[in-house]
Design a protein around this motif. Structure first.
Motif, PDB file in Angstrom:
ATOM      1  N   GLU A  32     124.248  89.055  68.671  1.00  7.92           N
ATOM      2  CA  GLU A  32     122.622  89.030  69.079  1.00  7.92           C
ATOM      3  C   GLU A  32     122.100  89.796  68.120  1.00  7.92           C
ATOM      4  O   GLU A  32     120.830  89.375  68.066  1.00  7.92           O
ATOM      5  N   TYR A 108     111.007 101.238  70.518  1.00  7.35           N
ATOM      6  CA  TYR A 108     111.443 101.799  69.278  1.00  7.35           C
ATOM      7  C   TYR A 108     110.987 101.130  68.123  1.00  7.35           C
ATOM      8  O   TYR A 108     110.406 101.795  66.818  1.00  7.35           O
ATOM      9  N   PRO A 138     110.566  85.659  69.671  1.00  7.10           N
ATOM     10  CA  PRO A 138     109.190  86.258  69.966  1.00  7.10           C
ATOM     11  C   PRO A 138     109.053  87.498  70.124  1.00  7.10           C
ATOM     12  O   PRO A 138     108.102  88.457  69.640  1.00  7.10           O
TER      13      PRO A 138
HETATM   14  C1  LIG Z   1     113.425  92.080  67.445  1.00  7.06           C
HETATM   15  C2  LIG Z   1     113.662  93.517  67.572  1.00  7.06           C
HETATM   16  C3  LIG Z   1     113.854  94.094  66.593  1.00  7.06           C
HETATM   17  C4  LIG Z   1     112.904  94.195  68.634  1.00  7.06           C
HETATM   18  O1  LIG Z   1     113.282  95.789  68.781  1.00  7.06           O
HETATM   19  P1  LIG Z   1     112.723  96.439  70.288  1.00  7.06           P
HETATM   20  O2  LIG Z   1     113.104  97.919  69.742  1.00  7.06           O
HETATM   21  O3  LIG Z   1     113.401  95.888  71.194  1.00  7.06           O
HETATM   22  O4  LIG Z   1     111.261  96.114  70.202  1.00  7.06           O
HETATM   23  P2  LIG Z   1     109.984  96.893  70.814  1.00  7.06           P
HETATM   24  O5  LIG Z   1     110.426  97.567  72.168  1.00  7.06           O
HETATM   25  O6  LIG Z   1     109.103  97.588  70.039  1.00  7.06           O
HETATM   26  O7  LIG Z   1     109.068  95.497  71.400  1.00  7.06           O
HETATM   27  C5  LIG Z   1     109.479  94.458  71.816  1.00  7.06           C
HETATM   28  C6  LIG Z   1     108.417  93.625  72.247  1.00  7.06           C
HETATM   29  O8  LIG Z   1     108.914  92.257  72.484  1.00  7.06           O
HETATM   30  C7  LIG Z   1     108.736  91.785  73.661  1.00  7.06           C
HETATM   31  N1  LIG Z   1     109.822  90.935  74.199  1.00  7.06           N
HETATM   32  C8  LIG Z   1     111.115  91.307  74.388  1.00  7.06           C
HETATM   33  N2  LIG Z   1     111.570  90.123  74.604  1.00  7.06           N
HETATM   34  C9  LIG Z   1     110.824  89.137  74.572  1.00  7.06           C
HETATM   35  C10 LIG Z   1     110.961  87.743  75.097  1.00  7.06           C
HETATM   36  N3  LIG Z   1     112.325  87.185  75.139  1.00  7.06           N
HETATM   37  N4  LIG Z   1     110.069  86.890  74.583  1.00  7.06           N
HETATM   38  C11 LIG Z   1     108.601  87.494  74.362  1.00  7.06           C
HETATM   39  N5  LIG Z   1     108.689  88.751  74.140  1.00  7.06           N
HETATM   40  C12 LIG Z   1     109.573  89.615  74.200  1.00  7.06           C
HETATM   41  C13 LIG Z   1     108.659  93.076  74.440  1.00  7.06           C
HETATM   42  O9  LIG Z   1     107.785  92.770  75.710  1.00  7.06           O
HETATM   43  C14 LIG Z   1     107.812  93.935  73.454  1.00  7.06           C
HETATM   44  O10 LIG Z   1     106.509  93.487  73.298  1.00  7.06           O
HETATM   45  P3  LIG Z   1     105.307  94.552  74.025  1.00  7.06           P
HETATM   46  O11 LIG Z   1     105.447  95.703  73.314  1.00  7.06           O
HETATM   47  O12 LIG Z   1     104.160  93.854  73.495  1.00  7.06           O
HETATM   48  O13 LIG Z   1     105.501  94.410  75.591  1.00  7.06           O
HETATM   49  C15 LIG Z   1     115.125  93.613  68.523  1.00  7.06           C
HETATM   50  O14 LIG Z   1     115.203  92.973  69.493  1.00  7.06           O
HETATM   51  C16 LIG Z   1     116.563  93.408  67.302  1.00  7.06           C
HETATM   52  O15 LIG Z   1     116.658  93.935  66.538  1.00  7.06           O
HETATM   53  N6  LIG Z   1     116.861  91.940  67.451  1.00  7.06           N
HETATM   54  C17 LIG Z   1     117.962  91.500  66.623  1.00  7.06           C
HETATM   55  C18 LIG Z   1     117.577  91.272  65.097  1.00  7.06           C
HETATM   56  C19 LIG Z   1     116.229  90.870  64.857  1.00  7.06           C
HETATM   57  O16 LIG Z   1     115.739  89.859  65.524  1.00  7.06           O
HETATM   58  N7  LIG Z   1     115.648  91.518  63.854  1.00  7.06           N
HETATM   59  C20 LIG Z   1     114.259  90.909  63.460  1.00  7.06           C
HETATM   60  C21 LIG Z   1     114.418  89.892  62.617  1.00  7.06           C
HETATM   61  S1  LIG Z   1     112.869  89.156  61.964  1.00  7.06           S
END
Ligand SMILES: CC(C)(COP(=O)(O)OP(=O)(O)OC[C@H]1O[C@@H](n2cnc3c(N)ncnc32)[C@H](O)[C@@H]1OP(=O)(O)O)[C@@H](O)C(=O)NCCC(=O)NCCS
Length: 185
Positions: A32, A108, A138
């Motif tokens: 993931e 975070y 997203p």
């Molecule tokens: C993307 C990623 C970094 C997010 O990290 P995180 O610590 O969960 O991020 P945050 O909690 O700060 O914020 C997540 C936001 O996404 C939103 N979100 C979560 N899942 C979602 C989805 N399926 N659709 C839309 N929004 C979504 C949350 O509501 C939150 O937004 P908000 O604060 O406006 O409500 C993490 O999921 C990750 O490491 N993913 C895999 C690696 C990756 O994709 N890296 C980035 C490459 S560009």
């Protein structure tokens, strides 16, 4: 000069050491994580984390990168990574990040991104920070918005991660915009 340590409300962003390698392999080895990053290897084999970590100090010394481990202040546990890929001549950097699945959706990464963007403007004296995410990711777009970045456009079918071309969604923030935002927040 070593990569500095940055503090935010709940996080300590600190340089990686080789002692983090097993933990990085465990967290980043998750499909993931690989699935929505541009270049995370999968499977994540023994030695890859050591190799990744071992170049970071030199990258920082020559001004091409700044990579931080994201740790929780309360427990010290390493949760993920955030970094700037720096183009000094243009005074810009590309932001990239990932965090272990168990830590998702607690704000975070938004917190880490805000802190690193402040570091880029205040300490590195950069002019622009930008980032991109796959259109099917997203959550990463939300992180960019939460960090004060503005949508700049979509590069259609620009990148093949696995088999199919992906749309890349770009966000950016300029120093002047960031200043304006810090004054009002
Ligand atoms: C993307 C990623 C970094 C997010 O990290 P995180 O610590 O969960 O991020 P945050 O909690 O700060 O914020 C997540 C936001 O996404 C939103 N979100 C979560 N899942 C979602 C989805 N399926 N659709 C839309 N929004 C979504 C949350 O509501 C939150 O937004 P908000 O604060 O406006 O409500 C993490 O999921 C990750 O490491 N993913 C895999 C690696 C990756 O994709 N890296 C980035 C490459 S560009």
């Amino acid at each position: 000069m070593p990569v500095p340590t940055l503090l935010s409300q709940r996080l300590i962003l600190r340089p990686f050491t080789l002692a983090d390698a097993k933990r990085v392999q465990q967290l980043a080895g998750d499909y993931e994580i690989a699935d929505t990053t541009g270049h995370m290897p999968h499977p994540y084999l023994d030695g890859m984390a050591e190799e990744w970590i071992s170049t970071q100090e030199q990258d920082f010394a020559d001004g091409s990168g700044a990579t931080f481990g994201i740790t929780l202040r309360k427990t010290g546990e390493l949760m993920g990574a955030i970094g700037l890929s720096i183009h000094g001549h243009d005074r810009r950097a590309e932001l990239g990040y990932w965090i272990g699945v168990a830590y998702w959706n607690r704000g975070y990464m938004s917190e880490a991104a805000r802190r690193v963007i402040a570091y880029a403007f205040e300490d590195l004296k950069l002019n622009r920070v930008y980032a991109s995410h796959f259109a099917r990711n997203p959550a990463s777009g939300h992180v960019m918005q939460n960090a004060g970045m503005t949508y700049e456009g979509t590069w259609r079918q620009h990148f093949v991660r696995w088999t199919e071309p992906e749309d890349l969604v770009y966000y950016g923030i300029l120093k002047d915009e960031w200043k304006a935002e810090t004054i009002t927040r």
